[in-house]
Design an enzyme around this catalytic site. Structure first.
Site, mmCIF file in Angstrom:
data_model
loop_
_atom_site.group_PDB
_atom_site.id
_atom_site.type_symbol
_atom_site.label_atom_id
_atom_site.label_comp_id
_atom_site.label_asym_id
_atom_site.label_seq_id
_atom_site.Cartn_x
_atom_site.Cartn_y
_atom_site.Cartn_z
ATOM 1 N N LYS A 152 -12.190 -75.799 11.793
ATOM 2 C CA LYS A 152 -13.320 -75.529 12.695
ATOM 3 C C LYS A 152 -14.609 -76.113 12.140
ATOM 4 O O LYS A 152 -14.917 -75.947 10.967
ATOM 5 C CB LYS A 152 -13.487 -74.018 12.889
ATOM 6 C CG LYS A 152 -14.644 -73.654 13.813
ATOM 7 C CD LYS A 152 -14.629 -72.177 14.159
ATOM 8 C CE LYS A 152 -15.564 -71.367 13.319
ATOM 9 N NZ LYS A 152 -15.653 -69.970 13.705
ATOM 10 N N HIS A 188 -17.330 -59.740 7.240
ATOM 11 C CA HIS A 188 -17.137 -61.183 7.436
ATOM 12 C C HIS A 188 -17.049 -61.910 6.090
ATOM 13 O O HIS A 188 -16.238 -62.814 5.917
ATOM 14 C CB HIS A 188 -18.269 -61.742 8.286
ATOM 15 C CG HIS A 188 -18.119 -63.187 8.562
ATOM 16 N ND1 HIS A 188 -17.052 -63.694 9.270
ATOM 17 C CD2 HIS A 188 -18.858 -64.253 8.195
ATOM 18 C CE1 HIS A 188 -17.159 -65.007 9.344
ATOM 19 N NE2 HIS A 188 -18.236 -65.368 8.697
HETATM 20 C C1 R5P Z 1 -16.502 -67.283 11.622
HETATM 21 O O1 R5P Z 1 -16.259 -67.730 10.518
HETATM 22 C C2 R5P Z 1 -15.883 -66.032 12.145
HETATM 23 O O2 R5P Z 1 -14.623 -65.805 11.581
HETATM 24 C C3 R5P Z 1 -15.767 -66.066 13.644
HETATM 25 O O3 R5P Z 1 -14.900 -67.131 14.000
HETATM 26 C C4 R5P Z 1 -17.077 -66.280 14.309
HETATM 27 O O4 R5P Z 1 -18.077 -65.486 13.744
HETATM 28 C C5 R5P Z 1 -16.957 -65.983 15.789
HETATM 29 O O5 R5P Z 1 -18.187 -66.236 16.404
HETATM 30 P P1 R5P Z 1 -18.243 -66.700 17.906
HETATM 31 O O6 R5P Z 1 -17.435 -65.746 18.743
HETATM 32 O O7 R5P Z 1 -19.705 -66.651 18.251
HETATM 33 O O8 R5P Z 1 -17.706 -68.087 17.975
#
Ligand code: R5P
Length: 284
Positions: free
Chosen positions: A186, A124
């Protein structure tokens, strides 16, 4: 020899086929007190090279990984490579509040004690590689995300739900061979609440592929799918490297109106539709 953790048996087999290395006979057992025993009774004595492949999706998987490293060493492996297709705790790459641990660093240090080097698949945060005391390299599996996509997508738009994943969306588009790339803004309000703001791209009548490194609770993806459906997208396809799918992630996506969901085998789920084995094999 490929030594798979219990969560990575299919990927272990794919990696064995890809590299020509034998697949170890691994046993995953538990004692009556609940303690685990992962072992490799059939491993050749003095095996040249052992490749332990284990996604650490659970706390138990971390213990199992340390045991498999130790078992391979005990059998006399000259060189030990540890592949973490999915690195658990990798998203805790800093202490978010005073008194919290840097969990990614803690597990990286533990993993480093039993290996000569480490291979990660799309962590990540790239910065987690610095936490390993052993040499650590990163494999980019994003191009594999194009493999299962329908070949006839209508004016495809490859969209990441935040700016951080736009490189993955670009790699997927490049591997697919055509289409535009865009991203949402986001804002995360909590572990299960996010707000996504669309960019300017017109999605009406187009097929949109939402690409991210991981689907965890599915909040990010389901919000994105909902926004795209409201804006008239013809189809909304979700694809990710790490299909964690915690809690009710799958239902959230289906309720949001997703057309299809794809992921790789870094985490073995029913949405797994492509393998990172060729990319990992290149890094061994
Ligand atoms: C965040 O920066 C990652 O790229 C993902 O968008 C995130 O970890 C996804 O998490 P969730 O499915 O809980 O929204």
């Amino acid at each position: 020899m490929i030594v798979p953790g219990s969560n990575s048996q299919a990927l272990g087999a794919a990696l064995a086929a890809e590299t020509g290395y034998p697949l170890a006979d691994v046993r995953y057992e538990r004692f009556p007190d609940g303690e685990r025993m992962a072992s490799t009774p059939g491993i050749d004595s003095g095996v040249d090279r052992a490749v332990v492949v284990a996604s650490t999706t659970t706390d138990a998987a971390h213990v199992e990984l340390l045991q498999l490293q130790d078992a391979a060493r005990e059998a006399g492996a000259d060189e030990l490579v540890t592949v973490l297709p999915y690195m658990g705790y990798g998203r805790q790459e800093r202490a978010f509040e005073h008194g919290q641990p840097v969990s990614a660093r803690a597990v990286a240090r533990a993993v480093s004690t039993g290996t000569d080097r480490v291979v990660l698949v799309n962590p990540h945060e790239a910065s987690v590689t610095d936490f390993f005391d052993a040499p650590c390299s990163v494999v980019d599996a994003a191009p594999r995300l194009a493999d299962p996509l329908p070949p006839d997508l209508e004016e495809p738009l490859f969209l990441s739900p935040d700016a951080g994943a736009v490189a993955i969306a670009e790699s997927t588009r490049d591997a697919y061979g055509r289409g535009d790339v865009d991203y949402f803004e986001k804002v995360r309000h909590s572990g299960t609440e996010v707000e996504v703001t669309p960019g300017d791209a017109d999605v009406s009548g187009r097929d949109v592929v939402v690409v991210d490194d991981i689907v965890a609770t599915g909040t990010t993806m389901s919000e994105s799918v909902g926004v795209l459906a409201d804006r008239g997208a013809a189809g909304v396809y979700v694809t990710c490297v790490h299909p964690l799918f915690a809690r009710n992630a799958r239902s959230k996506l289906e309720r949001a109106g997703v057309s299809a969901i794809y992921g790789t085998d870094t985490i073995e789920r029913d949405v797994t539709a492509t393998s990172v084995a060729p990319a990992v094999a290149d890094a061994l």
